[in-house]
Design an enzyme around this catalytic site. Structure first.
Site, mmCIF file in Angstrom:
data_model
loop_
_atom_site.group_PDB
_atom_site.id
_atom_site.type_symbol
_atom_site.label_atom_id
_atom_site.label_comp_id
_atom_site.label_asym_id
_atom_site.label_seq_id
_atom_site.Cartn_x
_atom_site.Cartn_y
_atom_site.Cartn_z
ATOM 1 N N ARG A 152 0.839 -1.195 0.000
ATOM 2 C CA ARG A 152 0.000 0.000 0.000
ATOM 3 C C ARG A 152 0.874 1.245 0.000
ATOM 4 O O ARG A 152 2.032 1.214 0.439
ATOM 5 C CB ARG A 152 -0.897 0.010 1.239
ATOM 6 N N LYS A 176 -1.523 -2.999 8.095
ATOM 7 C CA LYS A 176 -2.699 -2.692 8.890
ATOM 8 C C LYS A 176 -2.626 -3.414 10.232
ATOM 9 O O LYS A 176 -2.152 -4.537 10.321
ATOM 10 C CB LYS A 176 -3.965 -3.125 8.147
ATOM 11 N N HIS A 247 -2.710 2.531 -5.858
ATOM 12 C CA HIS A 247 -3.440 1.285 -5.638
ATOM 13 C C HIS A 247 -3.625 0.514 -6.940
ATOM 14 O O HIS A 247 -3.803 -0.708 -6.919
ATOM 15 C CB HIS A 247 -4.798 1.596 -5.014
ATOM 16 N N ARG A 250 -1.009 -1.989 -7.073
ATOM 17 C CA ARG A 250 -1.323 -3.093 -6.147
ATOM 18 C C ARG A 250 -2.324 -4.055 -6.779
ATOM 19 O O ARG A 250 -2.129 -5.272 -6.770
ATOM 20 C CB ARG A 250 -1.871 -2.506 -4.845
ATOM 21 N N HIS A 273 -3.502 -9.105 3.522
ATOM 22 C CA HIS A 273 -4.936 -9.185 3.787
ATOM 23 C C HIS A 273 -5.187 -10.085 4.996
ATOM 24 O O HIS A 273 -4.719 -11.224 5.031
ATOM 25 C CB HIS A 273 -5.686 -9.772 2.584
ATOM 26 N N TYR A 282 -9.621 -10.796 -6.273
ATOM 27 C CA TYR A 282 -8.745 -10.743 -7.438
ATOM 28 C C TYR A 282 -8.958 -11.935 -8.366
ATOM 29 O O TYR A 282 -8.724 -11.829 -9.565
ATOM 30 C CB TYR A 282 -7.279 -10.661 -6.989
#
Length: 301
Positions: A152, A176, A247, A250, A273, A282
């Site tokens: 990111r 994250k 993004h 990504r 994730h 995806y």
């Protein structure tokens, strides 16, 4: 209750007591934002300070892939923008959804870049970097990292010199929920990083550069706006719809990996994730791209 959930509850009360919104409007906004909270918590993003535009874009994308109507997606985007504007006004958090756009009518695939077009982008960046300009060397290294690792933009901006293991071609990334992961990169990315460190970073580093891996033109740690501007310039002529920003690289990296036969769990780990369901988007994108190509190219489609 998480910090994010507390803020949503306070925002709903503010809509009632301070802004006098109707009960219907408050229920709709609260329902939208509770859905976002659940999505964010599944990704380990329940701190207000960690919110960024990518969280909201991924949420709307997941909602769209779940089959929600365009009008519902548009309302949820509006609820998100109102919420983060209030966060900024009350000094509780960033206005992360300020640039969040509602999807156009009809479900469209997020912007992707073909392997051939990525080659064109790198050819242009390498030609500029060959002049020895420090910013051009940095730009090449940044796009190489974004595409090679799928990290990111917030993760890229926070990279330090000791995040990089050149010999092993690995990056240690804080993602994250303050979770650390290690992501690999290839030889072209390594070469670009070596050139940036040897000829670029040294030329523009200021006393306030600290340990930041990537620097802005003034020699301080690079910010997200600079990376967004770079991505928009490079993607200006790329085909497709949707936002053209970091993004996109990504999305492109993840889709190219899965198109090439990569394991879904491996891509999940690479992207950071928390929920495999987010990564599975995806696989749907890859299938949809194949269908779209078929519809456009096959004479009996």
């Amino acid at each position: 209750m998480s910090e994010l959930r507390d803020a949503v509850a306070d925002y709903a009360r503010a809509l009632d007591l301070e802004r006098g919104r109707s009960a219907h409007t408050i229920r709709a906004a609260r329902g939208d934002l509770d859905g976002f909270v659940a999505f964010a918590e599944a990704r380990g993003s329940d701190n207000l300070a960690d919110l960024d535009l990518e969280d909201f874009r991924d949420w709307l994308w997941a909602e769209s892939e779940a089959g929600l109507a365009s009008a519902t997606i548009a309302r949820r985007a509006s609820s998100a923008r109102g919420f983060t504007a209030w966060l900024r006004l009350t000094e509780r958090g960033p206005d992360a959804a300020r640039r969040l756009k509602s999807p156009k009518t009809g479900r469209t695939l997020p912007r992707m870049v073909s392997a051939g077009h990525m080659d064109d982008i790198f050819d242009e960046l390498r030609a500029r970097a060959a002049t020895g300009d420090p910013v051009a060397l940095r730009d090449l290294a940044i796009v190489e990292v974004l595409y090679a690792t799928g990290i990111r933009v917030s993760e890229l901006c926070s990279l330090d010199l000791d995040s990089l293991e050149l010999e092993r071609r690995m990056l240690r990334v804080i993602g994250k929920g303050n979770r650390e992961r290690v992501v690999p990169f290839g030889a072209p990315c390594a070469e670009a990083l070596v050139e940036w460190l040897a000829r670029g970073r040294r030329a523009i580093a200021s006393e306030s550069a600290g340990e930041a891996l990537f620097l802005g033109a003034r020699g301080r740690r690079i910010n997200a706006r600079t990376v967004y501007d770079l991505a928009r310039r490079q993607l200006e002529h790329s085909p497709g719809t949707g936002p053209a920003g970091p993004h996109t690289f990504r999305h492109t990296a993840a889709t190219h990996l899965l198109d090439g036969g990569a394991d879904l769990r491996g891509v999940q780990e690479l992207l950071g994730h928390a929920d495999l369901g987010t990564t599975q988007i995806y696989t749907h994108v890859s299938t949809e791209r194949l269908r779209e190509t078929y519809r456009q190219a096959h004479p009996r489609a």
